[in-house]
Motif scaffolding. Sequence first.
Motif, mmCIF file in Angstrom:
data_model
loop_
_atom_site.group_PDB
_atom_site.id
_atom_site.type_symbol
_atom_site.label_atom_id
_atom_site.label_comp_id
_atom_site.label_asym_id
_atom_site.label_seq_id
_atom_site.Cartn_x
_atom_site.Cartn_y
_atom_site.Cartn_z
ATOM 1 N N VAL A 5 0.855 -0.893 0.124
ATOM 2 C CA VAL A 5 -0.050 0.171 0.108
ATOM 3 C C VAL A 5 1.142 0.972 -0.045
ATOM 4 N N SER A 6 0.362 1.769 -1.029
ATOM 5 C CA SER A 6 1.285 3.805 -1.049
ATOM 6 C C SER A 6 0.889 4.726 -1.455
ATOM 7 N N LYS A 7 0.654 6.218 -1.153
ATOM 8 C CA LYS A 7 0.505 6.816 -1.391
ATOM 9 C C LYS A 7 -0.339 7.275 -3.017
ATOM 10 N N TYR A 8 0.970 6.244 -3.788
ATOM 11 C CA TYR A 8 0.108 6.701 -5.227
ATOM 12 C C TYR A 8 -0.295 5.607 -5.544
ATOM 13 N N TRP A 9 0.118 4.778 -5.059
ATOM 14 C CA TRP A 9 -1.523 3.731 -5.908
ATOM 15 C C TRP A 9 -2.480 3.794 -5.471
ATOM 16 N N VAL A 10 -2.895 4.671 -4.021
ATOM 17 C CA VAL A 10 -4.653 4.713 -3.797
ATOM 18 C C VAL A 10 -4.638 5.833 -4.603
ATOM 19 N N LEU A 11 -3.848 6.665 -5.139
ATOM 20 C CA LEU A 11 -4.037 8.153 -5.872
ATOM 21 C C LEU A 11 -4.695 7.419 -7.226
ATOM 22 N N ASP A 12 -4.329 6.601 -7.911
ATOM 23 C CA ASP A 12 -3.901 5.654 -9.314
ATOM 24 C C ASP A 12 -5.881 5.525 -8.934
ATOM 25 N N ALA A 13 -5.961 4.299 -8.320
ATOM 26 C CA ALA A 13 -6.745 4.157 -7.455
ATOM 27 C C ALA A 13 -8.076 4.760 -7.172
ATOM 28 N N MET A 47 -4.634 9.480 2.806
ATOM 29 C CA MET A 47 -3.993 9.307 3.938
ATOM 30 C C MET A 47 -3.638 7.874 3.575
ATOM 31 N N LEU A 48 -2.614 7.235 4.685
ATOM 32 C CA LEU A 48 -1.802 6.385 4.894
ATOM 33 C C LEU A 48 -2.347 6.100 6.476
ATOM 34 N N LEU A 49 -2.188 5.300 7.374
ATOM 35 C CA LEU A 49 -1.701 4.754 8.525
ATOM 36 C C LEU A 49 -0.402 5.462 8.912
ATOM 37 N N MET A 50 -0.183 6.337 9.810
ATOM 38 C CA MET A 50 1.006 6.394 10.103
ATOM 39 C C MET A 50 1.451 6.166 11.170
ATOM 40 N N PRO A 51 3.370 5.683 12.067
ATOM 41 C CA PRO A 51 3.503 4.299 12.716
ATOM 42 C C PRO A 51 3.085 5.141 13.893
ATOM 43 N N TYR A 52 2.829 6.359 14.049
ATOM 44 C CA TYR A 52 2.243 7.135 14.915
ATOM 45 C C TYR A 52 1.194 7.149 15.791
ATOM 46 N N GLU A 57 -7.347 9.350 15.650
ATOM 47 C CA GLU A 57 -6.949 9.789 15.346
ATOM 48 C C GLU A 57 -6.003 10.492 14.607
ATOM 49 N N ARG A 58 -5.835 9.615 13.057
ATOM 50 C CA ARG A 58 -5.088 9.905 12.094
ATOM 51 C C ARG A 58 -6.289 10.416 11.187
ATOM 52 N N ILE A 59 -7.157 9.779 11.340
ATOM 53 C CA ILE A 59 -8.225 10.527 10.846
ATOM 54 C C ILE A 59 -8.582 11.840 10.872
ATOM 55 N N TRP A 60 -9.134 12.396 11.946
ATOM 56 C CA TRP A 60 -9.441 13.793 12.948
ATOM 57 C C TRP A 60 -8.171 15.145 12.393
ATOM 58 N N GLU A 61 -6.539 14.516 12.197
ATOM 59 C CA GLU A 61 -5.858 15.330 11.700
ATOM 60 C C GLU A 61 -6.072 15.489 10.411
ATOM 61 N N ALA A 62 -6.442 14.267 9.269
ATOM 62 C CA ALA A 62 -6.261 14.678 8.094
ATOM 63 C C ALA A 62 -7.875 15.694 7.858
ATOM 64 N N SER A 63 -8.727 15.169 8.554
ATOM 65 C CA SER A 63 -9.481 15.897 8.733
ATOM 66 C C SER A 63 -9.875 17.072 8.761
ATOM 67 N N VAL A 78 -9.166 6.063 2.026
ATOM 68 C CA VAL A 78 -8.172 5.100 3.090
ATOM 69 C C VAL A 78 -8.096 4.409 3.031
ATOM 70 N N PRO A 79 -6.822 3.450 2.957
ATOM 71 C CA PRO A 79 -6.768 1.931 2.323
ATOM 72 C C PRO A 79 -7.959 1.123 3.573
ATOM 73 N N SER A 80 -8.492 0.202 2.502
ATOM 74 C CA SER A 80 -9.634 -0.925 4.016
ATOM 75 C C SER A 80 -8.282 -1.465 4.794
ATOM 76 N N THR A 81 -7.659 -1.786 5.196
ATOM 77 C CA THR A 81 -6.654 -2.628 5.766
ATOM 78 C C THR A 81 -6.691 -1.886 7.121
ATOM 79 N N MET A 82 -6.969 0.177 6.541
ATOM 80 C CA MET A 82 -6.684 0.811 8.041
ATOM 81 C C MET A 82 -7.811 0.801 8.056
#
Length: 125
Positions: A5-13, A47-52, A57-63, A78-82
């Motif tokens: 999973v990469s942002k570029y792959w998600v962007l293309d989809a 967005m992808l999940l960051m290591p922290y 929390e990550r969805i709140w920040e991105a939103s 977001v990727p389905s795995t997230m």
Amino acid sequence: MARAVSKYWVLDAVRRYLVERGYEVVEERDFTLLCHSSNSSLAVRVMLLMPYGSVLERIWEASSEIRELPYDRVYLAVPSTMLSRVVGKRMSMLRELLEGYFRIGLLKVAEDGVVEEVIPAPLRR
């Protein structure tokens, strides 16, 4: 074999998903696709999940970062795995947060590139 999973792959989809629905991607800025169709405008932040931090929390920040974009509809992709980590009460809390407070929708991108609208983006004009 699972695709990394990469942002570029998600962007293309997401780009393919939007084009199939009649949108023209006019600009890509900071992993945000800015689009127009004949009668509306739309922005999608990937967005992808960051290591922290937790998923919520990550969805709140991105939103928070995309809340004020001047488009008719705004989505977070977001990727389905997230999203698989957000279930039950956490999913209803996420729905309330995105629809009510941030007024943005949510797109889920599966590993096979299929994009699904999980939470429709409310019209903001």
